[in-house]
Design an enzyme around this catalytic site. Structure first.
Site, PDB file in Angstrom:
ATOM      1  N   ASP A 474       4.311   1.090  -7.675  1.00 45.99           N
ATOM      2  CA  ASP A 474       4.786  -0.315  -8.388  1.00 45.99           C
ATOM      3  C   ASP A 474       5.500   0.142  -9.616  1.00 45.99           C
ATOM      4  O   ASP A 474       4.202   1.019 -10.410  1.00 45.99           O
ATOM      5  CB  ASP A 474       3.496  -1.263  -7.687  1.00 45.99           C
ATOM      6  N   ASP A 536      10.256  -9.664  -3.431  1.00 48.90           N
ATOM      7  CA  ASP A 536       8.738 -10.116  -3.605  1.00 48.90           C
ATOM      8  C   ASP A 536       8.840 -11.782  -2.491  1.00 48.90           C
ATOM      9  O   ASP A 536       8.159 -12.643  -2.629  1.00 48.90           O
ATOM     10  CB  ASP A 536       8.009 -10.527  -4.909  1.00 48.90           C
TER      11      ASP A 536
HETATM   12  C1  DGJ Z   1       4.139  -6.994  -7.501  1.00 49.29           C
HETATM   13  C2  DGJ Z   1       4.742  -6.545  -6.038  1.00 49.29           C
HETATM   14  O1  DGJ Z   1       6.129  -6.408  -5.534  1.00 49.29           O
HETATM   15  C3  DGJ Z   1       3.958  -6.924  -4.866  1.00 49.29           C
HETATM   16  O2  DGJ Z   1       3.500  -6.982  -4.156  1.00 49.29           O
HETATM   17  C4  DGJ Z   1       2.729  -6.585  -5.466  1.00 49.29           C
HETATM   18  O3  DGJ Z   1       2.706  -5.150  -5.103  1.00 49.29           O
HETATM   19  C5  DGJ Z   1       2.308  -7.360  -7.540  1.00 49.29           C
HETATM   20  N1  DGJ Z   1       3.217  -6.501  -7.944  1.00 49.29           N
HETATM   21  C6  DGJ Z   1       1.097  -6.555  -7.519  1.00 49.29           C
HETATM   22  O4  DGJ Z   1       1.081  -6.897  -8.984  1.00 49.29           O
END
Ligand code: DGJ
Length: 737
Positions: A474, A536
């Site tokens: 990430d 997300d």
């Molecule tokens: C952003 C990601 O897109 C989410 O899926 C998740 O992993 C969060 N970060 C965690 O902080």
């Protein structure tokens, strides 16, 4: 195939349906002549207007600037009369910014150039034209590379700069491609968005002036994508010309179409020139990222299918490219930071019982991270949540027959972390100024090897101590207070270097990249990770748009897509559980929820959904995508954009199997069933399929010309999925009942 016509001094790259032609003009200028429908090689240099006053470059010195400001250059520079956007810029140590790139030599060879430290296309069937030009003042050499791969309507372009002079040079602009099209009848399609709203589609007529999208965020970004297409006004989803431009790069970029005073179009893509610099001492070489130019005369659909095939066969390296990916469950939307060993075990137990194959532990497992306020940089399991480390959890998960996956955010550092307390200088910042926090964190200076090393040592310890078969990498903030102009690109090279190390040392790990959802959803990352978390926003209705936009230039099997709970956490919307699964199957399928909280009715659907995904995963991976609907309607433009629905198909390369999905976005009262015509099938083949409980056998011709009737479904966001299989017989129009 690449040909050089000696007399005309003309280069021609031919692909199955397209030709790309450049030629040398007097004074060694490399000029663009033609890009479009395939044509037999012949002298086309008359089109360069070189005999037309005042454009004769050598004979009319008096009007030299007029020539410079109109000639179609393959790699334009500024400062000598071309007032359009330049592709290249530099400054010598003694302050000379004027540059005159002129042809020196060329080579045509099997294979291709590999830009150092950058993701790039590879593989069999490549042929390359390399044209070297030299600046007569500084001695700097620029080689333009043009590669074609057998069977694909794509030209891969890149540029490589070598300081063959004696003075240090600073590069200030090195775009990957610039194409001067002698035409103004274009519309420009681009992608825009924001966090949780990535890859929205916009299409507008080209206007005089510069139409530019870019990123100065250090990543390709949620806001814009390093991809655009020039389309004819009449181009639709399946017909008409489309010219695609897609950059294989994950950092700052710019793309631009400039409609000039003479109604010509200069189309460009490359590293963002704003705040860019690269030092080039004598003897040093700089490689610009590759970009893929795709030509289609079968509309947007044809363009997308070429990109999908190009990335799948010549960019993605992971062994997972051709494997069925495990159906995963991710705990992020299920627990956020609020979990402990017992809770995770309980979710895993239910998930395993339903047939889910991979348990992914997301953010919050390390340091003392109960919120996003701390611990990035300290990659050791939190003993409060995971007593005894990861082992008790992974033992439990593997005993259930599941694989284990883990989340990292390797490029980040929290001010509240041991790493920051020991090495505050590891975070990017400009001495004497405050660092701006975002999500309470800073970005590590990945251009420094020791910084990458400090993170890698910790990651490696985890990977060697636990059975990790999947990693989610990430990146949750953008860069600020960048202390030097070389850092933007240096940072990206550092990220690529660490990813390279990860995939080299752990080749079997399935790597999914991510950036606060889809802020680094670009082909550059496909070179390392065969799948990328797309957003997300897991709401099925929003996903129709996000995934449609993503599919324009990225392969569906790269689109990370999960089923989550309702009301959806991003939108508060309720959609049927079945539709959420149908939409998530248009990508890498998984769940992101606490299975214990589902209703019995929902839970009961999961085994069948998993079975269906396993049955169709190969179609999403290697099938040809046909978009039949347009989730952006009524402002949309796809073939069947008259109604509020979305639909798409995957057809296997041999045409023997297909998956059709239809989503009724908004229900309408008192409507009849809707006829939808399919696409991409073999007209002669008979296909067997079941619709509304009835089995049918119909030919591809029938299905594509006459269509199927989709009943008016009661309720918004209702969906239908149909699997079609060739019967082996020639079809007739008959119901099997
Ligand atoms: C952003 C990601 O897109 C989410 O899926 C998740 O992993 C969060 N970060 C965690 O902080």
């Amino acid at each position: 195939m690449i040909t050089y016509l000696e007399e005309a001094r003309q280069f021609q790259l031919d692909t199955p349906h397209a030709s790309y032609v450049a030629a040398l003009a007097d004074d060694g200028f490399l000029c663009h002549v033609y890009w479009g429908k395939r044509i037999a090689p012949q002298d086309m240099t008359a089109l360069l207007r070189l005999q037309e006053p005042p454009f004769v470059p050598t004979e009319n010195e008096r009007e030299r600037a007029s020539f410079m400001d109109c000639a179609p250059f393959e790699y334009p520079v500024s400062g000598t009369g071309d007032y359009r956007e330049a592709a290249f810029g530099m400054e010598t140590a003694s302050g000379v910014r004027v540059c005159a790139l002129r042809y020196v030599s060329h080579r045509i060879f099997r294979g291709k150039h590999a830009p150092a430290g950058l993701p790039h296309t590879w593989g069999e069937g490549a042929e390359t034209l390399a044209v070297t030009m030299q600046d007569k003042y500084s001695g700097l050499r620029v080689t333009l590379y043009y590669t074609v791969f057998e069977g694909l309507d794509a030209v891969i372009r890149s540029a490589s700069c070598e300081n063959a002079g004696t003075e240090p040079i600073t590069l200030t602009r090195v775009l990957s491609a610039s194409v001067d099209l002698d035409d103004d009848r274009f519309e420009m399609l681009t992608l825009y968005g924001s966090w949780a709203r990535e890859r929205q589609v916009q299409r507008r007529p080209l206007m005089h002036g510069k139409q530019r999208l870019d990123s100065l965020r250090g990543e390709s970004s949620h806001q814009y994508s390093p991809f655009f297409a020039l389309l004819r006004p009449q181009t639709t989803e399946e017909s008409g010309q489309a010219f695609g431009f897609s950059l294989i790069y994950s950092g700052n970029f710019m793309l631009q179409a400039e409609l000039t005073q003479f109604c010509q179009t200069r189309a460009q893509i490359g590293i963002q020139p704003e705040d860019f610099a690269w030092e080039l001492p004598p003897g040093a070489v700089f490689d610009a990222p590759e970009t893929a130019l795709v030509y289609s005369e079968t509309g947007l659909g044809g363009m997308s299918r070429t990109y999908h095939q190009l990335w799948m066969t010549h960019l993605i390296r992971s062994p997972w490219r051709d494997r069925d990916r495990p159906v995963l469950i991710n705990n992020w939307e299920a627990t956020y930071f609020d979990f402990d060993l017992e809770k995770l075990k309980a979710i895993a137990d239910e998930a395993a019982a339903l047939g889910i194959g991979l348990f992914v532990l997301d953010d919050g497992w390390f340091g003392h991270r109960d919120s996003d306020n701390c611990s990035l940089g300290d990659w050791t399991p939190d003993p409060r949540k995971l007593p005894g480390g990861l082992k008790p959890l992974t033992d439990h998960i593997t005993a259930k027959g599941m694989k284990f996956g883990l989340w990292f955010e390797p490029e980040m550092i929290s001010p509240d972390s041991d790493l920051f307390r020991a090495h505050p200088d590891y975070a990017i910042g400009t001495p004497g100024t405050d660092r701006t926090q975002s999500r309470a964190q800073y970005v590590l200076d990945y251009s420094r090897e020791e910084v990458r090393e400090a993170v890698w040592a910790q990651m490696k310890r985890i990977l060697d101590s636990a059975p990790v078969s999947y990693i989610k990498w990430d990146m949750n903030r953008q860069l600020t207070e960048v202390p030097r102009r070389t850092l933007w690109h240096g940072y990206v090279l550092g990220v690529y270097a660490l990813m390279e190390r990860l995939v080299t040392e752990y080749p079997d790990i399935l790597l999914e990249s991510c950036s606060g959802g889809g802020a680094r959803f670009d082909p550059g990352l496909l070179y390392y990770s065969p799948q990328i978390w797309a957003s997300d926003d897991t709401d099925a209705k929003e996903r129709l748009r996000i995934q449609y936009g993503a599919s324009l230039f990225m392969p569906p099997s790269a689109i990370g897509a999960h089923v989550s709970v309702c009301p959806n956490h991003a939108t508060g919307r309720n959609t049927p559980f079945e539709t959420r699964a149908h939409v998530a199957m248009n990508g890498t399928f998984g769940y992101e929820l606490d299975v214990r909280q589902l209703s019995d009715e929902e839970k009961a659907q999961i085994p069948a959904q998993i079975a269906r995904y396993k049955e169709i995963a190969h179609l999403v991976r290697s099938g040809r995508l046909y978009r039949l609907g347009d989730p952006f309607a009524p402002s949309g433009f796809a073939a069947q954009s008259f109604a509020d629905f979305d639909a798409w198909m995957y057809v296997s390369p041999d045409g023997r199997e297909a998956l059709f999905t239809f989503v009724q976005i908004t229900a309408e009262p008192n409507m009849k069933s809707r006829r939808v015509t399919l696409a991409g099938l073999d007209p002669e083949t008979a296909y067997r399929y079941t619709l509304c409980g009835k089995e049918y056998v119909h030919t591809g011709a029938y299905l594509m010309q006459c269509g199927v009737l989709i009943p008016n479904l009661w309720g918004d966001m209702k969906s239908v999925q149909i699997l079609l299989k060739a019967t082996g017989e020639k079809g007739e129009m008959r119901s099997a009942e």
